[in-house]
Design an enzyme around this catalytic site. Sequence first.
Site: not given
Length: 281
Positions: A129, A223
């Site tokens: 990302e 995450n």
Amino acid sequence: MMNLQVHIDQHSGFCFGVVYAIEMAEEILEDQGYLYCLGDIVHNDEEVNRLTKKGLKIIDHVELQNLRDEKVLIRAHGEPPSTYELAINNNLTLIDASCPVVLKLQNRIKNSFDKDETIYIYGKHGHAEVIGLLGQTNNKAVVFQDINELDLPSLPKNMTLYSQTTKSTDKFYEINEVLKENGITVNTNDTICRQVSNRDKELRTFAEKFDKIIFVSGTKSSNGKVLYNVCKEKNPHTFFVSNPEQVDNTWFEVNDSVGICGATSTPMWLMEQVKEKIAAF
């Protein structure tokens, strides 16, 4: 039998961006029999293996340069402008499953860059990302994953601050305060996905309800690492596994209550398999 009471956290599992990408991939795989995907579709080896068996072909950017006249899936993390330019040159059809939250962030960063703002991005170095976000600035933005990486006295007195969508909200605002305390005027853009950041709060509550916590995640998931530590902080009896085979019955005592949870990249079917393994002890 150990008579373990096992519960899965219903808030865990894929975020909507990952669900969207996988649904698109499965639809094309069913129709075409194969599909190229630029990078792992999700940071979970078990889910990647499941889709690979259906015909998903994972390629990297070097392989993409040699690919022509094919369909290629862009995963939820998004891509820099250079990937779209290459697709045009190689006559590639991009199936763009970039997460809408990421796309919105890319557009905001591009607008800031076009206004000649000094851009800093709180994010993980080398993360897919973040590479896409950097690309909106011709790789001129500064990326940092810890405030200690920055030499505060030498920073510009005005900056525009963004964040990777999956970072900690609390940490982002702590960084924001440190910058302001050091005399820096910060144009703060909170671009953290609330579906992800809310997991942090939900898991803190979930982890306290059980004797033992089994956190299910791929080892590549940023995450997953963050949320595992959230659980571990609230419940020291938290164990990290990537598949059912890694669950150890010595972790449990008779009549324990066991909570199973996972990252935004952890499929529910995998947590169900872990539950079946534990329930059989």
